[in-house]
Design an enzyme around this catalytic site. Structure first.
Site, mmCIF file in Angstrom:
data_model
loop_
_atom_site.group_PDB
_atom_site.id
_atom_site.type_symbol
_atom_site.label_atom_id
_atom_site.label_comp_id
_atom_site.label_asym_id
_atom_site.label_seq_id
_atom_site.Cartn_x
_atom_site.Cartn_y
_atom_site.Cartn_z
ATOM 1 N N GLY A 81 0.708 5.846 0.765
ATOM 2 C CA GLY A 81 -0.017 6.989 1.299
ATOM 3 C C GLY A 81 0.885 8.198 1.295
ATOM 4 N N GLY A 125 0.839 -1.196 0.000
ATOM 5 C CA GLY A 125 0.000 0.000 0.000
ATOM 6 C C GLY A 125 0.866 1.235 0.000
ATOM 7 N N ASP A 167 -5.688 8.032 15.922
ATOM 8 C CA ASP A 167 -6.110 7.733 14.550
ATOM 9 C C ASP A 167 -6.579 6.288 14.433
ATOM 10 O OD1 ASP A 167 -6.707 8.282 11.921
ATOM 11 O OD2 ASP A 167 -4.672 7.942 11.185
ATOM 12 N N TYR A 205 2.703 9.183 3.591
ATOM 13 C CA TYR A 205 3.934 8.865 4.313
ATOM 14 C C TYR A 205 4.979 8.225 3.416
ATOM 15 C CZ TYR A 205 1.434 4.458 4.094
ATOM 16 O OH TYR A 205 0.745 3.366 3.637
ATOM 17 N N GLY A 206 4.543 7.489 2.367
ATOM 18 C CA GLY A 206 5.460 6.739 1.534
ATOM 19 C C GLY A 206 4.816 5.449 1.056
ATOM 20 N N VAL A 207 5.602 4.381 0.991
ATOM 21 C CA VAL A 207 5.137 3.090 0.470
ATOM 22 C C VAL A 207 5.436 1.996 1.486
ATOM 23 C CG1 VAL A 207 5.288 1.454 -1.457
ATOM 24 C CG2 VAL A 207 5.648 3.891 -1.867
ATOM 25 N N VAL A 208 4.512 1.020 1.599
ATOM 26 C CA VAL A 208 4.735 -0.151 2.442
ATOM 27 C C VAL A 208 4.922 -1.364 1.536
ATOM 28 C CG1 VAL A 208 3.819 -1.645 4.251
ATOM 29 C CG2 VAL A 208 3.379 0.801 4.336
ATOM 30 N N LYS A 268 8.117 -0.181 5.732
ATOM 31 C CA LYS A 268 7.511 1.127 5.443
ATOM 32 C C LYS A 268 8.626 2.087 5.055
ATOM 33 C CE LYS A 268 4.203 4.308 7.622
ATOM 34 N NZ LYS A 268 3.395 4.524 8.849
#
Length: 392
Positions: free
Chosen positions: A109, A107, A224, A111-114, A129
């Site tokens: 977002g 996935g 969150d 923040y970056g990539v996982v 991550k």
């Protein structure tokens, strides 16, 4: 910088020393590199202290060409050992990356990539991550720093474990190596029929509460909680909280102001929607209530595209709050006497599958209580009769 030496701390009780030789060779070498008190070592020192450990690496495996190429960049020769001054920090970062095999993206977002990955030595599946350095913040973003510091502090069966941090010299990213679980709660609800069983829902909610209680006991609120931040290990029924990028420390009984721009909209507590700058860890319990209702109803209990829209959806279902149910209501920034006055609907109408379950209705009502000072705590919720007999 030349010179340096290693200090290996003694094993404490039954805790194994990561530098001991029974550990896999890459892990063993990385442990020694992390305890070198220098950024670089002259050739003679490198060949005495590091070369013997390098020779123990798995050169006979199919990927040995990649490993040899990696070491050659640091002056390694299979016969002459290190031929130049050794960049210790660079070698450590390169070996950390080599230790994990990327298997594809999970996935992405803001923040970056996982990525899904596997430890070469243990075959353990992991999630990596990748977070980009923030130019505006001259390094790691505040959310990444919060996540790292929080996961280092919180060690619990229902909170995802931070296994490793890879920060290569002069790199643009930092990689967080985390436990891997099969899917998040949203995916689990969409793809596994057993997720809708009340007994399974009880187990998931119980484990979420255990993770939250541990965080709150350590004066950390998640801020969150949502199905996408709850990970599920399907075979064993494991539940682990993840993504602590909005987490922060709090002081019990403190009136300290925090930003209200936290928590994904559907799961945001009414005190946040009404602009309260001084809120408590009770915001997490409202989110747990929203998650519990969503698991039972198969869809979010409160849905809207805007904060005021969501506030009215909440009012339509739970009734417009007044000073009798929420003593501090008038002190909230966005509260208005002109709000429409909705009567509360019975909880059994909002979650029909619990209509014949008084304990379940009571717990959900306590989680979705307007006044945060009256809202049930994680500790109290774990003792609730609804969880009686639940086996995790």
């Amino acid at each position: 910088m030349a010179g340096g030496h290693m200090h290996a701390p003694a094993a404490n009780g039954n805790i194994l020393n990561p530098g001991a030789t029974q550990y896999p060779p890459i892990t063993h070498l990385l442990w020694h590199l992390s305890h070198f008190k220098a950024l670089a070592a002259e050739r003679e020192l490198a060949n005495v202290a590091i070369a013997p450990l390098v020779r123990q690496l798995p050169f006979d495996q199919a990927s040995n060409g990649e490993l040899v190429s990696l070491l050659e960049k640091f002056g390694w020769h299979p016969i002459h050992d290190f031929t130049t001054t050794l960049d210790l920090a660079g070698l450590k970062g390169a070996l950390q990356k080599y230790k994990y095999i990327k298997m594809g993206p999970l996935g992405s977002g803001s923040y970056g990539v996982v990525y899904k990955a596997q430890n070469r030595e243990t075959q353990e599946l992991l999630a990596i991550k990748r977070v980009r350095f923030s130019i505006a913040e001259h390094g790691l973003s505040d959310s990444t720093i919060r996540e790292i510091s929080t996961l280092r502090e919180l060690r619990h069966d229902n909170i995802v474990k931070l296994k490793d941090i890879i920060a290569t010299a002069n790199g643009q990213h930092v990689h967080l190596v985390l436990e891997f679980l099969d899917c998040d709660l949203r995916q689990y609800l969409d793809t596994h029929p057993e997720a809708s069983e009340i007994g399974r829902i009880k187990s998931v909610v119980l484990q979420i509460l255990r993770g939250i209680r541990h965080a709150h006991m350590n004066s950390i609120m998640h801020r969150d909680l949502k199905p996408q931040n709850v990970l599920i290990g399907v075979a064993k029924g494991q539940v682990k909280l993840t993504d602590f990028g909005l987490a922060r420390c709090f002081l019990p009984n403190s009136d300290r102001a925090y930003t209200e721009r936290v928590v994904t909209l559907y799961y945001r507590a009414p005190e946040l929607l009404l602009g309260s700058p001084c809120y408590t860890s009770a915001v997490d319990l409202w989110s747990v209530g929203c998650i519990m209702a969503e698991m039972i109803n198969f869809e979010p209990l409160f849905k809207a595209d805007t904060e005021i829209g969501l506030l009215f959806r909440i009012f339509e279902k739970l009734g417009t709050p007044n000073l009798e149910v929420w003593k501090d209501l008038r002190g909230l920034t966005h509260f208005s006497d002109d709000f429409p006055n909705f009567p509360p609907k019975p909880m059994r109408q909002l979650v029909p599958r619990l209509a014949g379950d008084p304990a379940g209705l009571d717990l959900l009502s306590r989680l979705l209580t307007y006044d945060p000072s009256r809202r049930i705590t994680a500790r109290q919720a774990l003792e609730h009769p609804w969880f009686q007999g639940v086996v995790v």
